[in-house]
Design a protein around this motif. Sequence first.
Motif, short mmCIF file in Angstrom:
data_model
loop_
_atom_site.label_atom_id
_atom_site.label_comp_id
_atom_site.label_asym_id
_atom_site.label_seq_id
_atom_site.Cartn_x
_atom_site.Cartn_y
_atom_site.Cartn_z
N PRO A 72 0.96 -1.51 0.11
CA PRO A 72 0.06 0.09 -0.07
C PRO A 72 0.81 1.29 -0.14
O PRO A 72 1.69 1.20 0.83
N ALA A 73 0.28 2.19 -0.79
CA ALA A 73 1.35 3.54 -0.75
C ALA A 73 0.50 4.61 0.11
O ALA A 73 1.63 5.39 0.62
N ASP A 74 -0.57 4.53 0.28
CA ASP A 74 -1.15 5.67 1.26
C ASP A 74 -1.98 5.07 2.42
O ASP A 74 -2.94 5.81 3.13
N ARG A 75 -1.96 4.02 2.80
CA ARG A 75 -2.71 3.24 3.86
C ARG A 75 -1.85 2.12 4.46
O ARG A 75 -0.88 1.82 3.96
N THR A 76 -2.42 1.56 5.78
CA THR A 76 -1.62 0.57 6.36
C THR A 76 -1.97 -0.74 5.58
O THR A 76 -2.81 -0.72 4.81
N GLU A 80 -5.67 -1.52 3.81
CA GLU A 80 -5.70 -2.20 2.47
C GLU A 80 -6.19 -3.60 2.40
O GLU A 80 -7.06 -3.64 1.43
N ASN A 119 3.18 -1.14 4.60
CA ASN A 119 3.60 0.10 3.73
C ASN A 119 4.91 0.26 4.15
O ASN A 119 5.56 -0.56 4.89
#
Length: 139
Positions: A72-76, A80, A119
């Motif tokens: 994941p790029a923008d969440r845990t 995700e 992440n």
Amino acid sequence: MSSTIHNISIDCHDTYALAGFWAQVFDCPRQPDDFPGDPEAMLLPPGGPEVLFIAVPEGKTVKNRLHLDLQPADRTRAEEVERLLGIGATLVADQVSPTGGGWVVLADPEGNEFCVLGNAAERAAAAAARAAAGDDAAA
């Protein structure tokens, strides 16, 4: 000269439906010329190779020999996994370690396995926890 990955191909029964699932995973649209019943469907995920879905008559019978590992790029990882379960993935196995490393194995709607890693921050924290514990196992 070396080779590069042009596309990743996934055999399936319903190219349009499975491309729709993965379009949500990658947050990218199906190609505009893909329709239900097409023998092929294509995705162009940002930053990655094309993903081609090809209709085949046989079903999946054993564990994938090749699978995708997603980070994941923008969440845990947990957020995700929850999102992916909400769009149709199923939980296969939770391989998260006590130090926070590891992964979660999911399957897409046709049973193809893929993994969700932590992440970047979670992976760094897990590596630090392993180092502090003297454990050299991979994240």
